[in-house]
Design an enzyme around this catalytic site. Structure first.
Site, PDB file in Angstrom:
ATOM      1  CE1 TYR A  53      -3.352  -2.633  -0.042  1.00 16.41           C
ATOM      2  CE2 TYR A  53      -3.933  -2.084   2.213  1.00 16.41           C
ATOM      3  CZ  TYR A  53      -4.147  -2.817   1.065  1.00 16.41           C
ATOM      4  OH  TYR A  53      -5.180  -3.724   1.030  1.00 16.41           O
ATOM      5  N   PRO A 212     -16.516  -3.122   0.522  1.00 18.53           N
ATOM      6  CG  PRO A 212     -16.794  -2.195   2.649  1.00 18.53           C
ATOM      7  CD  PRO A 212     -15.731  -2.610   1.665  1.00 18.53           C
TER       8      PRO A 212
END
Length: 323
Positions: A53, A212
Site C-alpha cells: 500500500y 464493501p
C-alpha cells in the site's frame, strides 16, 4: 462499538475494520493520524494494511505512516490489532514477491521495521501462490510465530478449495493455520457465497470483506454523481452497467430512511461467517457515519428485498447450480 471473535480464534476485534489503503496516496499523513486516533475514540481496534500500500514499489508508504503513528505512543500500538499482508512485488529481484519461505521471512522483517513494532497480530497472504507448497508456507509461518513476530495467520483472495488445502496442510503439521479470509464481497459481488463462505464457516475462519461499497457504487453514488470521485470516468462506466440496480437500491434505502453506505455495511454484518467489513474513510465524518451500520437491523423482509435487487448465486455450491 460491537466486538466479535475473529473466526474460531479467541481474538476480539471490532465489527468494523479500519482500512488504511488510502493513507499516503489519497489521505495526508496528518489526516491519517487523525482518522486512526478517532477510530480508537470510537472503539475500533482492528486496522488493516499491506506492504504494497502506497503503491511505490519497495517503500511500504502506508505501513510507514501507521508505524509513525504507533511511535507517538499513548497506547496506540497496544490498543490496535494490526493486520498486514505480503505477496505483491516489493522489488525487481527474484524472491521479492509471492510466498516463498525466503520472501515470507524478509517481508515480515521489513513490515515490522516499517510498522515500528516487534510483532504483527494478523499476518495475511494477499493472494494464493500456486507455485509454493503450503508445507513450505506453514513452516515459514511457524518459525515467525516461534520467534514472536506474528500471532495469527490469514489469507486474502483465496478460493474455497485453497482454504481447504491450506487448512488440511496445517492440520498435518499440526499448525493452527488460517483464522481469517479477506474477500471481495458486497451486494454486487457475491460469488464468494458459492464456495469461500461455506469453507470459512466450516473451518472457522472469520471473513473480512474488502470493497464493501463496491468502490462507491453502494455509497449513494446517484446523490454524489456531480462531485468527487463519484464523477470519475471509472465510476460513471460502472454506474451505467448497474444503473437499474443502483436506482432501485437507493430508493429502497430511502424507504428505510438510511444512508446507502450504512445499509450495505449492515447487510454484510448480517451474513454468516462475516466478522467485519473493511471501511476506508477519507474523512473523520465518513468514519463516524459508518458506525450507524452497527445499529441497523435488517429483518427478513428487508434482506429478501435486497436479494431481489442484487441476486446472489443462489446459495452455496452445489445447490446453486445443481440439487
Amino acid at each position: 462499538m460491537d466486538y466479535a471473535h475473529l473466526g474460531r480464534a479467541g481474538l476480539s476485534v471490532s465489527r468494523l475494520c479500519l482500512g488504511t489503503m488510502n493513507f499516503g496516496p489519497e489521505t495526508s499523513e496528518e489526516d491519517s493520524f487523525a482518522i486512526m486516533d478517532k477510530a480508537h475514540d470510537l472503539g475500533i481496534n482492528f486496522f488493516d494494511t499491506a506492504n504494497v500500500y502506497g503503491w511505490k514499489k519497495g517503500e511500504g508508504v502506508t505501513e510507514q505512516i501507521v508505524g509513525r503513528w504507533f511511535a507517538k505512543g499513548g497506547g496506540r500500538r497496544e490498543k490496535t490489532v494490526i493486520a498486514t499482508k505480503l505477496y505483491g512485488s516489493m522489488g525487481d529481484w527474484p524472491n521479492e514477491t509471492h510466498l516463498s519461505a525466503l520472501n515470507i521471512r524478509r517481508a515480515c522483517d521489513a513490515s515490522l521495521k516499517r510498522l515500528q513494532t516487534d510483532y504483527i497480530d494478523l499476518y495475511q497472504m494477499h493472494h494464493v501462490d500456486r507455485s509454493t507448497p503450503f508445507d513450505e508456507i506453514w513452516e515459514a509461518m511457524e518459525v515467525l510465530r516461534q520467534q514472536g513476530k506474528i500471532i495469527y495467520a490469514g489469507s486474502s483472495n483465496f478460493a474455497g478449495w485453497h482454504i481447504a488445502k491450506a487448512q488440511e496442510a496445517a492440520a498435518r503439521r499440526p499448525f493452527s493455520g488460517l483464522v481469517s479470509e479477506q474477500s471481495h464481497y458486497n451486494l454486487l459481488v457475491r460469488e464468494v457465497e458459492l464456495e469461500v463462505l461455506p469453507a470459512c464457516e466450516d473451518y472457522g475462519l472469520g471473513v473480512i470483506p474488502w470493497s464493501p461499497l463496491a468502490g462507491g457504487l453502494l455509497g449513494g453514488v446517484l446523490r454524489k454523481i456531480d462531485k468527487g470521485r463519484s464523477a470519475s470516468e471509472r465510476m460513471l462506466t460502472e454506474l451505467e452497467k448497474h444503473r437499474d440496480k443502483v436506482e432501485r437500491y437507493e430508493a429502497f434505502c430511502d424507504e428505510l430512511g438510511e444512508d446507502p453506505a450504512n445499509v450495505a455495511l449492515a447487510w454484510l454484518l448480517a451474513q454468516k461467517a462475516v466478522t467485519g467489513p473493511i471501511i476506508g474513510p477519507r474523512t473523520i465524518g465518513q468514519l463516524e457515519g459508518s458506525l450507524r451500520a452497527l445499529e441497523i437491523e435488517l429483518d427478513e423482509k428487508a434482506l429478501a428485498r435486497l436479494d431481489e435487487i442484487f441476486p446472489g448465486p443462489g446459495g452455496p455450491a452445489p445447490e446453486a447450480y445443481a440439487w
